[in-house]
Scaffold this active site. Structure first.
Site, PDB file in Angstrom:
ATOM      1  N   LYS A 156       0.858  -1.196   0.000  1.00 35.43           N
ATOM      2  CA  LYS A 156       0.000   0.000   0.000  1.00 35.43           C
ATOM      3  C   LYS A 156       0.891   1.242   0.000  1.00 35.43           C
ATOM      4  O   LYS A 156       1.747   1.406   0.882  1.00 35.43           O
ATOM      5  CB  LYS A 156      -0.899   0.009   1.244  1.00 35.43           C
ATOM      6  CG  LYS A 156      -2.020  -1.024   1.165  1.00 35.43           C
ATOM      7  CD  LYS A 156      -2.825  -1.052   2.456  1.00 35.43           C
ATOM      8  CE  LYS A 156      -3.715   0.153   2.625  1.00 35.43           C
ATOM      9  NZ  LYS A 156      -4.485   0.071   3.903  1.00 35.43           N
TER      10      LYS A 156
HETATM   11  O1  G3P Z   1      -6.816   1.085   5.654  1.00 33.69           O
HETATM   12  C1  G3P Z   1      -7.165   2.373   5.320  1.00 33.69           C
HETATM   13  C2  G3P Z   1      -8.561   2.752   5.561  1.00 33.69           C
HETATM   14  O2  G3P Z   1      -9.341   1.636   5.691  1.00 33.69           O
HETATM   15  C3  G3P Z   1      -8.775   3.746   6.656  1.00 33.69           C
HETATM   16  O3  G3P Z   1      -9.924   3.460   7.331  1.00 33.69           O
HETATM   17  O4  G3P Z   1     -11.411   3.505   9.245  1.00 33.69           O
HETATM   18  O5  G3P Z   1      -9.188   4.603   9.434  1.00 33.69           O
HETATM   19  O6  G3P Z   1     -10.963   5.612   8.008  1.00 33.69           O
HETATM   20  P1  G3P Z   1     -10.400   4.364   8.585  1.00 33.69           P
END
Ligand code: G3P
Length: 226
Positions: free
Chosen positions: A85
């Site tokens: 990533k």
């Molecule tokens: O992995 C990246 C993404 O899923 C971020 O998610 O829940 O931190 O907004 P969140």
């Protein structure tokens, strides 16, 4: 459509894998920080649980030279079906172009706009990961952004797929399941809300009680068929 787990908790990952057909695990530095263990150990353990399914691991490096170095180390350590990533900024795009030449699979992450996704696709990313809930929180429409990215893929015949990320509730995920994108990744807490077991359990209990009225001594269908 693939469904991945956006989490690094070993026990919770095992549990989801036991019950549902999922396609892998995605992580990021914030997710790994919650485990309070060496990220190398956590990711190795996850690799054991998921076998050859997709594992997405994010780089911490900020300049393209270091991102490339880190990406190679990640793939060497966690094996063939590991996606690196990389945040979708200028240094990230520069690294993606080079990694594409070496056949390293990249998930372009931290996508807030269709134009970022377009540049990542041009740079050879296998997945682009728009942050649905974070976009919603900025006052824009995360679902609209994802649909626009899918249109860009379709009308330009890019091979890149969408890995939609950042969900806070199951309805956000359902909207995209209905629309149809390549993959989505949700935290364990959101996946556990896909089905409200309490309603199902109540219905199953009522069925059992009704069935017992046929013959209280023969409680189950197995009793009748044995
Ligand atoms: O992995 C990246 C993404 O899923 C971020 O998610 O829940 O931190 O907004 P969140």
């Amino acid at each position: 459509m693939k469904l991945l787990i956006d989490d690094a908790n070993i026990e919770k990952t095992k549990e989801i894998y036991q019950y549902y057909l999922v396609d892998g695990v995605t992580t990021n530095p914030s997710i790994l920080s919650k485990q309070k263990q060496s990220p190398r150990d956590v990711l190795s353990e996850i690799r054991k649980i998921i076998g050859q399914d997709e594992l997405h691991v994010q780089v911490l490096s900020k300049n393209s030279k270091d991102i490339i170095k880190e990406a190679k180390l990640i793939v060497k350590e966690f094996g063939e079906n590991t996606f690196v990533k990389i945040p979708s900024n200028k240094e990230g795009f520069k690294a993606m172009k080079e990694l594409k030449k070496e056949n390293i699979k990249v998930t372009a992450t931290a996508i807030y706009s269709p134009m970022q996704a377009f540049l990542a696709m041009k740079a050879g990313a296998r997945y682009v990961a728009p942050y649905v809930n974070r976009i919603d929180n900025l006052g824009y429409d995360g679902l609209y952004v994802v649909k626009k990215i899918q249109n860009i893929i379709d009308s330009n015949q890019f091979e890149t797929e969408i890995l939609a990320a950042s969900f806070k509730n199951s309805n956000q995920a359902l909207d995209l399941i209905e629309y149809g994108v390549g993959a989505l990744t949700c935290g364990v807490d959101v996946i556990n809300k896909f089905v409200d077991d309490r309603n199902v359990d109540r219905a199953v209990e009522d069925f059992s009680k009704d069935f017992e009225k046929i013959d209280p001594n023969k409680k189950t269908m197995i009793d009748y068929l044995n």
